[in-house]
Design an enzyme around this catalytic site. Structure first.
Site, PDB file in Angstrom:
ATOM      1  N   HIS A 267      -9.958 -11.434  11.564  1.00 24.34           N
ATOM      2  CA  HIS A 267      -8.720 -11.247  10.910  1.00 24.34           C
ATOM      3  C   HIS A 267      -7.989 -12.834  10.485  1.00 24.34           C
ATOM      4  CE1 HIS A 267      -5.263  -9.325   9.343  1.00 24.34           C
ATOM      5  NE2 HIS A 267      -4.766  -8.782  10.613  1.00 24.34           N
ATOM      6  N   HIS A 306     -14.335  -8.933   2.539  1.00 28.25           N
ATOM      7  CA  HIS A 306     -13.029  -8.266   2.849  1.00 28.25           C
ATOM      8  C   HIS A 306     -13.381  -6.868   2.858  1.00 28.25           C
ATOM      9  CE1 HIS A 306      -8.598  -7.168   2.709  1.00 28.25           C
ATOM     10  NE2 HIS A 306      -8.665  -8.530   2.987  1.00 28.25           N
ATOM     11  N   ASP A 362      -8.490 -16.806   3.607  1.00 28.41           N
ATOM     12  CA  ASP A 362      -8.695 -17.925   4.696  1.00 28.41           C
ATOM     13  C   ASP A 362      -9.600 -18.867   4.149  1.00 28.41           C
ATOM     14  OD1 ASP A 362      -7.020 -16.502   6.415  1.00 28.41           O
ATOM     15  OD2 ASP A 362      -8.399 -15.110   6.950  1.00 28.41           O
TER      16      ASP A 362
HETATM   17  N1  CMC Z   1     -21.002 -13.452   5.638  1.00 29.79           N
HETATM   18  C1  CMC Z   1     -22.141 -13.014   5.692  1.00 29.79           C
HETATM   19  N2  CMC Z   1     -22.356 -11.567   5.451  1.00 29.79           N
HETATM   20  C2  CMC Z   1     -21.195 -10.844   5.566  1.00 29.79           C
HETATM   21  C3  CMC Z   1     -19.677 -11.242   5.535  1.00 29.79           C
HETATM   22  C4  CMC Z   1     -20.003 -12.778   5.685  1.00 29.79           C
HETATM   23  N3  CMC Z   1     -18.578 -13.434   5.837  1.00 29.79           N
HETATM   24  N4  CMC Z   1     -18.978 -10.476   5.446  1.00 29.79           N
HETATM   25  C5  CMC Z   1     -19.667  -9.450   5.480  1.00 29.79           C
HETATM   26  N5  CMC Z   1     -21.026  -9.535   5.485  1.00 29.79           N
HETATM   27  C6  CMC Z   1     -22.003  -8.508   5.248  1.00 29.79           C
HETATM   28  C7  CMC Z   1     -22.364  -7.611   6.518  1.00 29.79           C
HETATM   29  O1  CMC Z   1     -22.984  -8.244   7.520  1.00 29.79           O
HETATM   30  C8  CMC Z   1     -22.734  -6.467   5.920  1.00 29.79           C
HETATM   31  O2  CMC Z   1     -24.265  -6.367   5.927  1.00 29.79           O
HETATM   32  P1  CMC Z   1     -25.241  -5.348   5.596  1.00 29.79           P
HETATM   33  O3  CMC Z   1     -24.838  -4.338   4.910  1.00 29.79           O
HETATM   34  O4  CMC Z   1     -26.591  -5.936   5.504  1.00 29.79           O
HETATM   35  O5  CMC Z   1     -25.067  -4.980   7.306  1.00 29.79           O
HETATM   36  C9  CMC Z   1     -21.954  -6.278   4.810  1.00 29.79           C
HETATM   37  O6  CMC Z   1     -21.604  -7.592   4.206  1.00 29.79           O
HETATM   38  C10 CMC Z   1     -20.689  -5.343   4.780  1.00 29.79           C
HETATM   39  O7  CMC Z   1     -19.955  -6.104   5.665  1.00 29.79           O
HETATM   40  P2  CMC Z   1     -19.007  -5.377   6.814  1.00 29.79           P
HETATM   41  O8  CMC Z   1     -19.188  -6.133   8.063  1.00 29.79           O
HETATM   42  O9  CMC Z   1     -19.593  -3.760   6.744  1.00 29.79           O
HETATM   43  O10 CMC Z   1     -17.691  -5.352   6.287  1.00 29.79           O
HETATM   44  P3  CMC Z   1     -16.376  -5.100   6.784  1.00 29.79           P
HETATM   45  O11 CMC Z   1     -15.439  -4.492   5.789  1.00 29.79           O
HETATM   46  O12 CMC Z   1     -16.506  -4.362   8.221  1.00 29.79           O
HETATM   47  O13 CMC Z   1     -15.887  -6.415   7.230  1.00 29.79           O
HETATM   48  C11 CMC Z   1     -14.757  -8.656   7.458  1.00 29.79           C
HETATM   49  C12 CMC Z   1     -14.771  -7.177   6.634  1.00 29.79           C
HETATM   50  C13 CMC Z   1     -13.695  -9.441   6.382  1.00 29.79           C
HETATM   51  C14 CMC Z   1     -14.448  -8.458   8.729  1.00 29.79           C
HETATM   52  C15 CMC Z   1     -16.181  -9.394   6.998  1.00 29.79           C
HETATM   53  O14 CMC Z   1     -16.420  -9.580   5.674  1.00 29.79           O
HETATM   54  C16 CMC Z   1     -16.148 -10.696   7.839  1.00 29.79           C
HETATM   55  O15 CMC Z   1     -16.384 -10.663   9.121  1.00 29.79           O
HETATM   56  N6  CMC Z   1     -15.934 -11.807   7.086  1.00 29.79           N
HETATM   57  C17 CMC Z   1     -15.682 -12.906   7.790  1.00 29.79           C
HETATM   58  C18 CMC Z   1     -14.210 -13.244   8.322  1.00 29.79           C
HETATM   59  C19 CMC Z   1     -13.357 -13.548   7.805  1.00 29.79           C
HETATM   60  O16 CMC Z   1     -13.270 -14.186   6.555  1.00 29.79           O
HETATM   61  N7  CMC Z   1     -12.411 -12.714   7.768  1.00 29.79           N
HETATM   62  C20 CMC Z   1     -10.825 -12.796   7.010  1.00 29.79           C
HETATM   63  C21 CMC Z   1     -10.438 -11.531   6.340  1.00 29.79           C
HETATM   64  S1  CMC Z   1      -9.504 -11.743   5.020  1.00 29.79           S
HETATM   65  C22 CMC Z   1      -7.819 -12.342   5.710  1.00 29.79           C
HETATM   66  C23 CMC Z   1      -7.598 -11.432   6.815  1.00 29.79           C
HETATM   67  O17 CMC Z   1      -7.651 -10.146   6.975  1.00 29.79           O
HETATM   68  O18 CMC Z   1      -6.961 -12.070   7.748  1.00 29.79           O
END
Ligand code: CMC
Length: 427
Positions: A267, A306, A362
């Site tokens: 987050h 996201h 971010d």
């Molecule tokens: N790098 C590589 N792969 C990713 C990333 C990433 N940053 N984010 C998602 N994926 C992949 C994930 O592994 C999954 O792949 P597969 O379908 O093969 O298993 C697919 O994309 C879908 O991801 P998810 O984990 O199901 O997506 P989610 O909606 O649960 O998670 C998230 C959203 C923001 C937690 C995630 O994208 C993430 O961990 N990003 C990196 C951390 C980040 O930048 N967070 C800040 C978010 S914006 C500001 C805030 O909220 O504070």
């Protein structure tokens, strides 16, 4: 065309008609779908709330596919270019833009509440010399409840408004104190002649000069970043604020929980994680190897992806613009080239394209904060300050919503069936 959903339960052959309102069906309407008198009724199972609306809200609108973000109907781009953070905080709380007189009164009131109680300074001094400022921030915000016990009276609208003002006014002071503690520098008291962000910069960076003069470009850049971070509908920390607040605890305690949720690297902690990642990559030449590692499942590209945005985060676009403005003053952050190369490669790569992974807010914000002289540990605190305005407005909306009750999800029990206790000697 009727706004209903017809469901047939193949276990019983019975058909049910459920009303559809605003594109949703009520989960409690499913309860009437039962196999017999003993059946509790059908429940929805939605771990991590991927497809569940937990409230009705008139504060923030996001269209994740089109990359649209609006506060109270106003596009984030217009607010970022034409408004200022205090006006946005007013907008979030009251629901409309202030008149000049309303704005002046609001800004004055916030300014007059920036000074924390002297005992807050004393107990902040008790943290270890290297305490992470986010840990200091969230525990100090929680401790405010002990200074304002009347905040417990959450049924009193006027008292709620006063706590909102206190929170918006005092979070920069608490954040600055946490920063000065980390630096081993004396605390700087608020300066009422300065703007919200100008005063914050003074409390952070003032040394021996009698009057701190914030650089107008940096003051404005920080204000724009504050606008962009002010609210983002039902994310993890806002849901925490509402969930904790639904127990009718005071807003300081609820906000401490929201700040704790923000602290995590998935987050608001992502901005710190991005900078660590960029430093670890070290040079533009190492970017392809890093992307390969991420695609192989070894780590994430922090600052990408996201839950809601499946296109470029509109905030990230504005942060990128703000970075240019800041770098003209501070000089370019050398890690910027690595970030730009990561973005270029990722946006051409099928792994990221097929998963609709784009830079989020971010990705570039940390580069700006670092160029402005903030240590990485402060980045999430810089997110928490403006988000306080969003959290407290969402909390107010939740309390005014007659449909809301204490937040309490259900579960699907997967543990052992009933069994009898066995005395320890017989196990
Ligand atoms: N790098 C590589 N792969 C990713 C990333 C990433 N940053 N984010 C998602 N994926 C992949 C994930 O592994 C999954 O792949 P597969 O379908 O093969 O298993 C697919 O994309 C879908 O991801 P998810 O984990 O199901 O997506 P989610 O909606 O649960 O998670 C998230 C959203 C923001 C937690 C995630 O994208 C993430 O961990 N990003 C990196 C951390 C980040 O930048 N967070 C800040 C978010 S914006 C500001 C805030 O909220 O504070």
């Amino acid at each position: 065309m009727a706004d209903t959903l017809t469901v047939t339960d193949n276990r019983t052959g019975k058909t049910y008609e459920l009303p559809i309102t605003d594109g949703t069906v009520r989960a409690t309407d499913l309860r009437k779908i039962r196999t017999g008198a003993d059946d509790f009724g059908l429940t929805t199972y939605d771990p991590a709330f991927l497809n569940t609306a937990s409230c009705r809200s008139a504060i923030t609108y996001i269209d994740g596919d089109q990359g649209i973000l609006e506060y109270r109907g106003y596009p984030i781009e217009q607010l970022g270019e034409q408004s200022n953070f205090l006006e946005v905080a007013y907008l979030l709380w009251f629901g409309h833009l202030p008149s000049q007189a309303e704005y002046d009164a609001w800004a004055r009131t916030i300014t007059l509440h920036t000074m924390p109680h002297e005992n807050i300074k004393k107990f902040m001094e008790g943290f270890r010399y290297d305490a992470h400022p986010m840990g200091v921030f969230l525990s100090t915000v929680g401790a405010l409840s002990t200074f304002y016990p009347e905040a417990k009276q959450i049924g009193d609208a006027e008292l709620r408004r006063i706590q909102a003002i206190r929170l918006i006014a005092k979070v920069p002071s608490i954040a600055a104190y946490a920063f000065r503690h980390l630096k081993g520098q004396p605390f700087v008291y608020p300066d009422n002649d300065l703007s919200y962000t100008g005063n914050f910069l003074s409390m952070l960076f003032k040394m021996t000069e009698l009057k701190y003069q914030p650089h107008p470009v940096l003051e404005r850049a920080l204000d724009v970043l504050f606008i962009l971070h002010a609210d983002h509908e039902q994310n993890c920390s806002t849901s925490a604020m509402r969930g904790i607040g639904s127990s009718q605890v005071d807003p300081f305690s609820a906000l401490a929980g929201a700040a704790a949720a923000l602290y995590g690297p998935l987050h608001g902690g992502a901005n710190e994680a991005v900078l660590k990642m960029l430093a670890e990559i070290g040079s533009v030449q190492h970017v392809p190897a890093f992307i390969k590692k991420v695609k192989a499942g070894d780590g994430k590209l922090m600052g990408f992806g996201h839950r809601v945005y499946k296109s470029y985060d509109p905030r990230a676009k504005m942060v990128k613009k703000t970075a240019d403005m800041v770098f003209d003053v501070t000089g370019r952050n050398p890690l910027t080239d690595i970030a730009l190369e990561l973005e270029r490669i990722a946006l051409e790569d099928d792994y990221f394209i097929s998963r609709k992974l784009y830079p989020n807010v971010d990705f570039y914000s940390g580069l700006i904060y670092q160029a402005m002289g903030f240590p990485m540990e402060m980045f999430t605190v810089l997110f928490a300050i403006p988000r306080t305005a969003g959290w407290i407005s969402q909390w107010e909306e939740m309390l005014r919503d007659p449909e809301q009750k204490i937040s309490r999800p259900r579960q699907v029990y997967t543990g052992a069936p009933r069994r009898d206790y066995v005395a320890i000697a017989n196990r």
